[in-house]
Design a protein around this motif. Structure first.
Motif, PDB file in Angstrom:
ATOM      1  N   ASN A  54       0.809  -1.219   0.000  1.00 29.49           N
ATOM      2  CA  ASN A  54       0.000   0.000   0.000  1.00 29.49           C
ATOM      3  C   ASN A  54       0.843   1.269   0.000  1.00 29.49           C
ATOM      4  O   ASN A  54       0.478   2.247  -0.661  1.00 29.49           O
ATOM      5  CB  ASN A  54      -0.934   0.020   1.217  1.00 29.49           C
ATOM      6  CG  ASN A  54      -2.126  -0.880   1.050  1.00 29.49           C
ATOM      7  OD1 ASN A  54      -2.193  -1.689   0.115  1.00 29.49           O
ATOM      8  ND2 ASN A  54      -3.076  -0.774   1.957  1.00 29.49           N
ATOM      9  N   HIS A  58       0.430   4.018  -2.761  1.00 20.41           N
ATOM     10  CA  HIS A  58      -0.066   5.305  -2.260  1.00 20.41           C
ATOM     11  C   HIS A  58       0.816   6.440  -2.792  1.00 20.41           C
ATOM     12  O   HIS A  58       0.309   7.453  -3.304  1.00 20.41           O
ATOM     13  CB  HIS A  58      -0.070   5.287  -0.733  1.00 20.41           C
ATOM     14  CG  HIS A  58      -0.626   6.510  -0.095  1.00 20.41           C
ATOM     15  ND1 HIS A  58      -0.974   6.563   1.221  1.00 20.41           N
ATOM     16  CD2 HIS A  58      -0.893   7.754  -0.569  1.00 20.41           C
ATOM     17  CE1 HIS A  58      -1.430   7.762   1.533  1.00 20.41           C
ATOM     18  NE2 HIS A  58      -1.381   8.512   0.448  1.00 20.41           N
ATOM     19  N   ASN A  61       0.236   6.855  -6.516  1.00 19.20           N
ATOM     20  CA  ASN A  61      -1.099   7.399  -6.761  1.00 19.20           C
ATOM     21  C   ASN A  61      -1.133   8.903  -6.467  1.00 19.20           C
ATOM     22  O   ASN A  61      -1.746   9.678  -7.194  1.00 19.20           O
ATOM     23  CB  ASN A  61      -2.124   6.654  -5.904  1.00 19.20           C
ATOM     24  CG  ASN A  61      -3.520   6.703  -6.468  1.00 19.20           C
ATOM     25  OD1 ASN A  61      -3.727   6.871  -7.670  1.00 19.20           O
ATOM     26  ND2 ASN A  61      -4.505   6.529  -5.604  1.00 19.20           N
ATOM     27  N   ARG A  65      -1.525  10.704  -9.933  1.00 20.20           N
ATOM     28  CA  ARG A  65      -2.969  10.901 -10.091  1.00 20.20           C
ATOM     29  C   ARG A  65      -3.540  11.918  -9.113  1.00 20.20           C
ATOM     30  O   ARG A  65      -4.743  12.114  -9.058  1.00 20.20           O
ATOM     31  CB  ARG A  65      -3.702   9.553  -9.933  1.00 20.20           C
ATOM     32  CG  ARG A  65      -3.307   8.528 -10.991  1.00 20.20           C
ATOM     33  CD  ARG A  65      -4.001   7.178 -10.794  1.00 20.20           C
ATOM     34  NE  ARG A  65      -5.429   7.306 -10.977  1.00 20.20           N
ATOM     35  CZ  ARG A  65      -6.338   6.711 -10.196  1.00 20.20           C
ATOM     36  NH1 ARG A  65      -5.975   5.962  -9.171  1.00 20.20           N
ATOM     37  NH2 ARG A  65      -7.618   6.873 -10.427  1.00 20.20           N
ATOM     38  N   LYS A  67      -4.071  11.662  -6.029  1.00 28.17           N
ATOM     39  CA  LYS A  67      -4.992  11.017  -5.091  1.00 28.17           C
ATOM     40  C   LYS A  67      -4.168  10.526  -3.913  1.00 28.17           C
ATOM     41  O   LYS A  67      -3.294   9.678  -4.057  1.00 28.17           O
ATOM     42  CB  LYS A  67      -5.740   9.875  -5.765  1.00 28.17           C
ATOM     43  CG  LYS A  67      -6.628  10.393  -6.884  1.00 28.17           C
ATOM     44  CD  LYS A  67      -7.568   9.348  -7.407  1.00 28.17           C
ATOM     45  CE  LYS A  67      -8.439   9.980  -8.484  1.00 28.17           C
ATOM     46  NZ  LYS A  67      -9.561   9.165  -8.832  1.00 28.17           N
ATOM     47  N   LYS A  69      -4.135   8.434  -1.475  1.00 27.13           N
ATOM     48  CA  LYS A  69      -4.524   7.157  -0.867  1.00 27.13           C
ATOM     49  C   LYS A  69      -4.029   6.029  -1.766  1.00 27.13           C
ATOM     50  O   LYS A  69      -3.772   6.236  -2.961  1.00 27.13           O
ATOM     51  CB  LYS A  69      -6.044   7.076  -0.709  1.00 27.13           C
ATOM     52  CG  LYS A  69      -6.799   7.104  -2.041  1.00 27.13           C
ATOM     53  CD  LYS A  69      -8.290   7.047  -1.843  1.00 27.13           C
ATOM     54  CE  LYS A  69      -8.990   7.042  -3.202  1.00 27.13           C
ATOM     55  NZ  LYS A  69     -10.422   6.888  -3.067  1.00 27.13           N
ATOM     56  N   THR A  71      -4.488   2.574  -3.937  1.00 28.63           N
ATOM     57  CA  THR A  71      -5.545   1.997  -4.762  1.00 28.63           C
ATOM     58  C   THR A  71      -5.140   0.567  -5.082  1.00 28.63           C
ATOM     59  O   THR A  71      -4.001   0.165  -4.800  1.00 28.63           O
ATOM     60  CB  THR A  71      -5.778   2.836  -6.038  1.00 28.63           C
ATOM     61  OG1 THR A  71      -6.924   2.351  -6.723  1.00 28.63           O
ATOM     62  CG2 THR A  71      -4.568   2.821  -6.957  1.00 28.63           C
ATOM     63  N   ASN A  72      -6.028  -0.211  -5.662  1.00 27.18           N
ATOM     64  CA  ASN A  72      -5.712  -1.622  -5.885  1.00 27.18           C
ATOM     65  C   ASN A  72      -4.677  -1.844  -6.988  1.00 27.18           C
ATOM     66  O   ASN A  72      -3.775  -2.650  -6.864  1.00 27.18           O
ATOM     67  CB  ASN A  72      -6.981  -2.432  -6.144  1.00 27.18           C
ATOM     68  CG  ASN A  72      -7.847  -1.875  -7.252  1.00 27.18           C
ATOM     69  OD1 ASN A  72      -7.435  -1.034  -8.048  1.00 27.18           O
ATOM     70  ND2 ASN A  72      -9.088  -2.344  -7.288  1.00 27.18           N
ATOM     71  N   LEU A  74      -2.432   0.237 -10.389  1.00 27.63           N
ATOM     72  CA  LEU A  74      -2.085   1.376 -11.242  1.00 27.63           C
ATOM     73  C   LEU A  74      -1.408   0.840 -12.490  1.00 27.63           C
ATOM     74  O   LEU A  74      -0.649  -0.121 -12.428  1.00 27.63           O
ATOM     75  CB  LEU A  74      -1.127   2.331 -10.526  1.00 27.63           C
ATOM     76  CG  LEU A  74      -1.678   3.130  -9.355  1.00 27.63           C
ATOM     77  CD1 LEU A  74      -0.549   3.876  -8.646  1.00 27.63           C
ATOM     78  CD2 LEU A  74      -2.760   4.100  -9.815  1.00 27.63           C
ATOM     79  N   VAL A 134      -4.699  -3.297  -0.138  1.00 31.15           N
ATOM     80  CA  VAL A 134      -5.981  -2.966  -0.764  1.00 31.15           C
ATOM     81  C   VAL A 134      -6.560  -4.214  -1.428  1.00 31.15           C
ATOM     82  O   VAL A 134      -7.752  -4.517  -1.282  1.00 31.15           O
ATOM     83  CB  VAL A 134      -5.823  -1.822  -1.797  1.00 31.15           C
ATOM     84  CG1 VAL A 134      -7.136  -1.575  -2.537  1.00 31.15           C
ATOM     85  CG2 VAL A 134      -5.359  -0.546  -1.110  1.00 31.15           C
ATOM     86  N   CYS A 135      -5.717  -4.966  -2.139  1.00 31.64           N
ATOM     87  CA  CYS A 135      -6.192  -6.182  -2.814  1.00 31.64           C
ATOM     88  C   CYS A 135      -6.698  -7.211  -1.817  1.00 31.64           C
ATOM     89  O   CYS A 135      -7.738  -7.847  -2.036  1.00 31.64           O
ATOM     90  CB  CYS A 135      -5.078  -6.790  -3.665  1.00 31.64           C
ATOM     91  SG  CYS A 135      -4.580  -5.778  -5.061  1.00 31.64           S
ATOM     92  N   GLU A 138     -10.109  -6.034  -0.452  1.00 27.63           N
ATOM     93  CA  GLU A 138     -11.172  -6.191  -1.463  1.00 27.63           C
ATOM     94  C   GLU A 138     -11.520  -7.664  -1.672  1.00 27.63           C
ATOM     95  O   GLU A 138     -12.699  -8.010  -1.804  1.00 27.63           O
ATOM     96  CB  GLU A 138     -10.741  -5.554  -2.790  1.00 27.63           C
ATOM     97  CG  GLU A 138     -10.685  -4.044  -2.739  1.00 27.63           C
ATOM     98  CD  GLU A 138     -10.136  -3.412  -4.011  1.00 27.63           C
ATOM     99  OE1 GLU A 138     -10.238  -2.168  -4.130  1.00 27.63           O
ATOM    100  OE2 GLU A 138      -9.604  -4.133  -4.887  1.00 27.63           O
TER     101      GLU A 138
END
Length: 194
Positions: A54, A58, A61, A65, A67, A69, A71-72, A74, A134-135, A138
């Motif tokens: 992560n 992070h 990201n 991007r 962002k 945080k 994400t799962n 990129l 994240v993965c 999820e």
């Protein structure tokens, strides 16, 4: 077949998702991406995939991007739309429609279009990076193994590298349909069904 340069982070070591599974997902995405010219490419084609954490995702990201945080997944493509179109429409030769797909020397038009005078140059599709935390979260939420979810995310990332996107609803629907077909081809269920 696409050569996969895989970097597996410590978090992923016991996930059941390694080189074999990544290569299956990559090949499935390529099969359904709508780029028939890739199969005729005479030099090696490579994608770089990193199974990371992560924190690294992070940071990427945030940098690329805006962002703040993790994400799962990129994706960082190296080919532009013109490059991809040369693989999407192999019947186009020098800007005109050929009566049939070229063979032999005539098939090398793709190289000229994409690489200019560097016919032996390896083609790098781009980079994909997945965030373990994240993965994992999820996958737990979906009640599926992380390896199954990661296969879906690699397919998703590959489709981005190959020119697909989900910015608007029509594109998202088309991309999801390709993901479902690719997943089915490697024996995995539709992640979008209820």
């Amino acid at each position: 077949m696409i050569d996969v340069e895989l970097d597996i982070g410590l978090d992923w070591r016991n996930s059941g998702f390694g080189q074999v599974e990544v290569e299956k997902a990559v090949d499935a995405a390529v099969k359904f991406a709508g780029l028939p010219g890739l199969s005729d490419y005479p030099s090696p084609i490579e994608v770089s995939i990193k199974l990371s954490d992560n924190d690294e995702v992070h940071a990427l990201n945030r940098e690329w991007r805006d962002k703040n945080k993790p994400t799962n997944v990129l994706s960082f493509p190296t080919l532009d739309d013109d490059d991809l179109n040369s693989f999407r429409h192999p019947e186009l030769v020098s800007g005109s429609i050929a009566t049939q797909r070229p063979e032999g020397e005539a098939a090398k038009w793709t190289l000229k279009q994409v690489l200019g005078d560097e016919p032996e140059m390896e083609l790098l599709l781009g980079d994909i990076i997945l965030a373990y935390g994240v993965c994992e979260a999820e996958a737990a939420e979906k009640n599926i193994p992380i390896a199954v979810h990661a296969a879906h995310l690699v397919i998703h990332g590959m489709l981005h590298l190959l020119g697909h996107d989900h910015i608007d609803d029509d594109d998202a629907e088309a991309m999801e349909a390709l993901e479902v077909k690719a997943l089915a081809s490697i024996g995995l269920d539709n992640p979008y069904s209820e």
